[in-house]
Design an enzyme around this catalytic site. Structure first.
Site, short mmCIF file in Angstrom:
data_model
loop_
_atom_site.label_atom_id
_atom_site.label_comp_id
_atom_site.label_asym_id
_atom_site.label_seq_id
_atom_site.Cartn_x
_atom_site.Cartn_y
_atom_site.Cartn_z
CB SER A 147 -0.73 -0.09 1.30
OG SER A 147 -1.42 1.21 1.55
CE1 TYR A 160 -4.59 -1.92 5.17
CE2 TYR A 160 -3.72 0.36 4.67
CZ TYR A 160 -4.11 -0.91 4.44
OH TYR A 160 -4.44 -1.29 2.95
P1 NDP Z 1 -12.09 -5.52 0.19
O1 NDP Z 1 -12.49 -5.26 1.55
O2 NDP Z 1 -12.91 -4.69 -0.79
O3 NDP Z 1 -11.75 -7.02 -0.15
C1 NDP Z 1 -11.47 -7.53 0.59
C2 NDP Z 1 -11.22 -9.42 0.11
O4 NDP Z 1 -10.35 -9.94 1.08
C3 NDP Z 1 -12.59 -9.97 0.39
O5 NDP Z 1 -12.97 -10.70 -0.82
C4 NDP Z 1 -12.66 -10.68 1.38
O6 NDP Z 1 -13.75 -11.58 1.36
C5 NDP Z 1 -11.31 -11.11 1.72
N1 NDP Z 1 -10.84 -11.40 3.00
C6 NDP Z 1 -10.64 -10.57 4.10
N2 NDP Z 1 -10.58 -11.38 5.26
C7 NDP Z 1 -10.01 -12.48 4.81
C8 NDP Z 1 -9.62 -13.85 5.36
N3 NDP Z 1 -9.30 -13.52 6.56
N4 NDP Z 1 -9.32 -15.07 4.59
C9 NDP Z 1 -9.90 -14.88 3.14
N5 NDP Z 1 -10.23 -13.87 2.64
C10 NDP Z 1 -10.57 -12.62 3.43
O7 NDP Z 1 -10.64 -4.96 0.07
P2 NDP Z 1 -9.73 -4.04 -1.25
O8 NDP Z 1 -9.89 -4.88 -2.42
O9 NDP Z 1 -10.04 -2.79 -1.01
O10 NDP Z 1 -8.21 -4.39 -0.60
C11 NDP Z 1 -7.49 -5.52 -1.25
C12 NDP Z 1 -5.94 -5.45 -0.62
O11 NDP Z 1 -5.43 -4.15 -1.37
C13 NDP Z 1 -6.08 -5.10 0.78
O12 NDP Z 1 -4.67 -6.02 1.37
C14 NDP Z 1 -5.87 -3.78 1.17
O13 NDP Z 1 -4.94 -3.56 2.28
C15 NDP Z 1 -4.96 -3.38 -0.10
N6 NDP Z 1 -4.94 -1.95 -0.27
C16 NDP Z 1 -6.19 -1.53 -0.67
C17 NDP Z 1 -6.44 -0.27 -1.17
C18 NDP Z 1 -7.36 0.60 -1.56
O14 NDP Z 1 -7.48 1.54 -1.98
N7 NDP Z 1 -8.72 -0.13 -1.54
C19 NDP Z 1 -5.11 0.80 -1.14
C20 NDP Z 1 -3.84 -0.04 -0.85
C21 NDP Z 1 -3.90 -1.36 -0.50
P3 NDP Z 1 -14.65 -12.31 2.76
O15 NDP Z 1 -14.87 -11.08 3.70
O16 NDP Z 1 -15.85 -13.11 2.25
O17 NDP Z 1 -13.50 -13.06 3.44
#
Ligand code: NDP
Length: 256
Positions: A147, A160
């Site tokens: 990130s 975070y």
């Molecule tokens: P979302 O919250 O939109 O999606 C997260 C996904 O991860 C979901 O599919 C969720 O599904 C899954 N997930 C969460 N916890 C678990 C777990 N314990 N086991 C398996 N699956 C899991 O997040 P983003 O798409 O925004 O973020 C994705 C990545 O990008 C993260 O690492 C985030 O930190 C990083 N990021 C995001 C940014 C942004 O602007 N959005 C910027 C920088 C980094 P479910 O809950 O059904 O398990």
């Protein structure tokens, strides 16, 4: 004879953790559009089935594997199940992550621990399960999702920020231990993208105004704009790139 594209992923199997929505789903779709068979992962079967259905409607090769990446045993058996029923994992994107916003002085210890398990330990658990086969085959690509918070802090998200700094350095550590086995391990560091994780920021006009002024490109990112970096780091085009963190952030980390 036409030369095969150095970005071609045909015949490769890719596991993208946390790919039922947001960035993970966009990256999985992008890899599949470049020829890979993708395995979507998450904890919620309904969300995963809807996501895999969308990809299949687009004639893309997609499967699902439900497991919780914070659980070491489930991660190991999830990877084993994929390797038996879908194929050996050539590309792993450690994308699953979470956010929790509270001033540091009030930050609950259980949320601190959940953040580290979800954002950092998960990458260790899933990579360790997948890497044995990669080392044996002397090829594999691991991409960790970092990130802009790997570099920079913001109010209310100190833990975070610590997890994303750890992911950047875990990427360097994985490269140091595993590059000699023929693997490439890199990270993608997204700036700000509109996903459910960022719902609180997306809904704030004040935040959007600040972000547009703070980002040299003057806008939020679109999740599809992360695909180029993911395809590049998954493909033969990046065969000598290792331990690198690629910022896809509209220039936010380049400028004060
Ligand atoms: P979302 O919250 O939109 O999606 C997260 C996904 O991860 C979901 O599919 C969720 O599904 C899954 N997930 C969460 N916890 C678990 C777990 N314990 N086991 C398996 N699956 C899991 O997040 P983003 O798409 O925004 O973020 C994705 C990545 O990008 C993260 O690492 C985030 O930190 C990083 N990021 C995001 C940014 C942004 O602007 N959005 C910027 C920088 C980094 P479910 O809950 O059904 O398990």
């Amino acid at each position: 004879m036409q030369k095969k594209s150095i970005f071609d992923l045909t015949g490769k199997t890719a596991l993208v953790t946390g790919s039922s929505q947001g960035i993970g789903l966009a990256l999985a779709r992008g890899l599949a559009q470049h020829g890979a068979k993708v395995v979507l992962n998450g904890r919620n079967a309904e969300k995963l089935n809807a996501a895999v259905g969308q990809l299949r409607e687009e004639n893309l090769l997609a499967e699902t594997c439900i497991f919780d990446v914070t659980d070491e045993q489930s991660s190991a058996s999830g990877v084993a199940q994929i390797e038996t029923s879908v194929g050996t994992i050539d590309i792993l994107i450690n994308n699953a992550g979470m956010q929790f916003r509270t001033p540091l002085e009030d930050f609950p210890v259980e949320k601190w621990e959940e953040l580290f398990r979800t954002n950092v330990s998960s990458a260790f658990f899933v990579s360790r399960a997948a890497v044995a086969g990669m080392i044996e085959r002397r090829q594999g690509k691991i991409i960790n999702i970092a990130s802009v918070q790997s570099e920079l802090a913001r109010p209310g998200i100190a833990p975070y920020t610590a997890t994303k700094g750890a992911i950047r350095n875990l990427t360097r550590g994985m490269c140091t231990d595993w590059a000699k086995h023929g693997l490439q391990i890199n990270a993608i560091a997204p700036g700000y993208f509109k996903t459910p994780l960022n719902a609180a920021l997306v809904e704030s006009a004040e935040f959007s105004e600040w972000l547009q002024k703070r980002t040299p490109a003057g806008r939020w990112g679109e999740v599809d704009e992360l695909v180029g970096a993911a395809v590049f780091l998954s493909s033969p085009a990046s065969s000598f790139i290792n331990g690198h963190t690629l910022y896809v952030d509209g220039g936010i980390t380049a400028s004060l």
